[in-house]
Design an enzyme around this catalytic site. Structure first.
Site, PDB file in Angstrom:
ATOM      1  CG  ASP A  31      67.780  30.740  39.882  1.00  0.00           C
ATOM      2  OD1 ASP A  31      68.858  29.955  39.577  1.00  0.00           O
ATOM      3  OD2 ASP A  31      67.921  32.069  39.964  1.00  0.00           O
ATOM      4  CB  SER A  32      70.674  30.327  43.645  1.00  0.00           C
ATOM      5  OG  SER A  32      70.835  31.018  42.513  1.00  0.00           O
ATOM      6  CE1 TYR A  63      71.520  28.275  46.780  1.00  0.00           C
ATOM      7  CE2 TYR A  63      71.161  26.430  45.144  1.00  0.00           C
ATOM      8  CZ  TYR A  63      70.749  27.239  46.255  1.00  0.00           C
ATOM      9  OH  TYR A  63      69.596  26.592  46.777  1.00  0.00           O
ATOM     10  N   GLY A  64      76.861  30.093  42.984  1.00  0.00           N
ATOM     11  CA  GLY A  64      77.739  30.078  42.220  1.00  0.00           C
ATOM     12  C   GLY A  64      79.258  29.811  42.814  1.00  0.00           C
ATOM     13  CB  CYS A  94      69.840  27.274  39.166  1.00  0.00           C
ATOM     14  SG  CYS A  94      71.439  27.889  39.928  1.00  0.00           S
ATOM     15  CG  ASN A  95      73.119  27.529  33.406  1.00  0.00           C
ATOM     16  OD1 ASN A  95      73.347  26.866  32.578  1.00  0.00           O
ATOM     17  ND2 ASN A  95      72.638  28.630  33.655  1.00  0.00           N
ATOM     18  CB  THR A  96      75.048  26.976  40.180  1.00  0.00           C
ATOM     19  OG1 THR A  96      75.514  28.154  39.392  1.00  0.00           O
ATOM     20  CG2 THR A  96      76.331  26.603  40.997  1.00  0.00           C
ATOM     21  CD  GLU A 179      70.223  37.589  43.166  1.00  0.00           C
ATOM     22  OE1 GLU A 179      69.698  37.911  44.250  1.00  0.00           O
ATOM     23  OE2 GLU A 179      69.750  36.634  42.312  1.00  0.00           O
ATOM     24  CB  CYS A 213      74.966  32.409  34.629  1.00  0.00           C
ATOM     25  SG  CYS A 213      73.927  33.030  36.380  1.00  0.00           S
ATOM     26  CB  THR A 214      69.048  31.477  34.738  1.00  0.00           C
ATOM     27  OG1 THR A 214      69.451  31.317  36.478  1.00  0.00           O
ATOM     28  CG2 THR A 214      69.182  30.198  34.526  1.00  0.00           C
ATOM     29  CG  HIS A 215      71.199  35.883  38.255  1.00  0.00           C
ATOM     30  ND1 HIS A 215      71.191  34.514  38.448  1.00  0.00           N
ATOM     31  CD2 HIS A 215      70.818  36.598  39.148  1.00  0.00           C
ATOM     32  CE1 HIS A 215      70.573  34.493  39.753  1.00  0.00           C
ATOM     33  NE2 HIS A 215      70.419  35.783  40.146  1.00  0.00           N
TER      34      HIS A 215
HETATM   35  N1  DGL Z   1      71.351  31.667  38.374  1.00  0.00           N
HETATM   36  C1  DGL Z   1      72.373  30.710  38.614  1.00  0.00           C
HETATM   37  C2  DGL Z   1      72.809  30.082  37.644  1.00  0.00           C
HETATM   38  O1  DGL Z   1      72.167  29.869  36.500  1.00  0.00           O
HETATM   39  C3  DGL Z   1      73.594  31.202  39.352  1.00  0.00           C
HETATM   40  C4  DGL Z   1      73.383  32.245  40.310  1.00  0.00           C
HETATM   41  C5  DGL Z   1      73.842  32.086  41.684  1.00  0.00           C
HETATM   42  O2  DGL Z   1      75.345  31.969  41.648  1.00  0.00           O
HETATM   43  O3  DGL Z   1      73.425  31.685  42.863  1.00  0.00           O
HETATM   44  O4  DGL Z   1      73.950  29.567  37.625  1.00  0.00           O
END
Ligand code: DGL
Length: 294
Positions: A31-32, A63-64, A94-96, A179, A213-215
């Site tokens: 993940d990011s 990363y988003g 990570c979805n992104t 974060e 998004c995993t967050h």
């Molecule tokens: N956790 C990441 C996701 O699932 C996004 C976090 C990021 O923007 O880096 O998309």
């Protein structure tokens, strides 16, 4: 620490002098930042017997908001590193990264790196369950700007369930809230209400909302507080874990290349101490963390 598969059994792939360990190894989870820990948690609950390496690119998160090319480049670096550390199977938690890099890596890079290794994402397993959940056939996706702009969810839903209408809403402030440890803070309420409202305003028939998004599971108590009754909230961890279990059952040749000591090793591209401190919020346990550069 997990016995990493780096000492013996290297193979040279495609004459590219790409030295990758060929012995069985842990499953890589990337993940990011910290978000993928929500996926790792569910995977380890369902599949406790396997070994895992978690890699968070905290030095370059988020990363988003980054471009397609950059997310692809960073994700490819992480996948390579996880292969070098002995993983044969990598989950982009990570979805992104799944939205912007997975397809290119699968199509263009894996054949060169090692056609027998696999990289899987989180979007497909999430979308697969959606057909049974929505009654109105109108659903919403909350995600990072990158995930929403990529339209990956829309395309995947269209492929599997052409009758479902999909609306996306970017939530650029939600990852920073997590974060920076502000998920439970008062300031979070404003931004949580704001994006839920913006999504539901697009279509009043939405009855199912995917947290893409995993967050976002870390914001769940407040998301539930502001989501109107009758709308189902879909969190990905369990779906991804179930899908991985199914994948391993259908691919015994890959399953045989995954070691089983029930251990997990954590790597971050940022400071070990900082990662260990924040990760305890996600995992409810204290962990040992290692630094690496990508
Ligand atoms: N956790 C990441 C996701 O699932 C996004 C976090 C990021 O923007 O880096 O998309």
């Amino acid at each position: 620490m997990l016995p990493l598969n780096g000492g013996t059994g290297f193979s040279i792939m495609n004459g590219m002098q790409q030295l990758l360990p060929s012995l069985p190894g842990p499953i890589g989870v990337f993940d990011s930042g910290y978000g993928g820990l929500t996926i790792l948690n569910e995977i380890r609950t369902r599949l406790p017997q396997y070994d895992f390496i978690y890699l968070g690119d905290n030095a370059r998160t988020p990363y988003g908001t980054r471009s397609f090319d950059i997310v692809y480049e960073f994700t490819l670096q992480a996948v390579r590193k996880l292969f070098e550390l002995g993983c044969h199977l990598v989950i982009l938690a990570c979805n992104t990264a799944s939205a912007k890099a997975l397809r290119s890596i699968q199509m263009h890079d894996l054949p060169k790196l090692d056609p027998a290794r696999r990289v899987l994402g989180v979007i497909r397993p999430t979308v697969e369950c959606i057909g049974d959940l929505t009654r109105t056939r109108h659903i919403g996706i909350l995600g990072t700007s990158g995930t929403i702009r990529s339209e990956s969810y829309v395309m995947e839903v269209r492929k599997l369930f052409p009758d479902i209408e999909v609306h996306g809403q970017a939530c650029p402030m939600w990852v920073p809230l997590v974060e920076y440890n502000e998920a439970a803070g008062e300031g979070a309420d404003y931004f949580i209400q704001k994006y839920i409202h913006a999504l539901l305003e697009q279509d009043e028939r939405i009855d199912t909302v995917i947290l893409g998004c995993t967050h976002y599971p870390l914001l769940l108590p407040k998301i539930k507080k502001y989501m109107p009754d009758g709308i189902s909230i879909v969190s990905q961890g369990e779906l991804v874990a179930r899908s991985l279990e199914d994948y391993l059952a259908r691919h015994p040749e890959m399953e045989a290349r995954c070691t089983r000591h029930g251990q997990c090793t954590y790597f971050t591209t940022e400071s070990e101490e900082k990662f260990a401190e924040s990760a305890s919020t996600f995992l409810n346990q204290t962990i040992q963390v290692n630094h690496l550069d990508l």
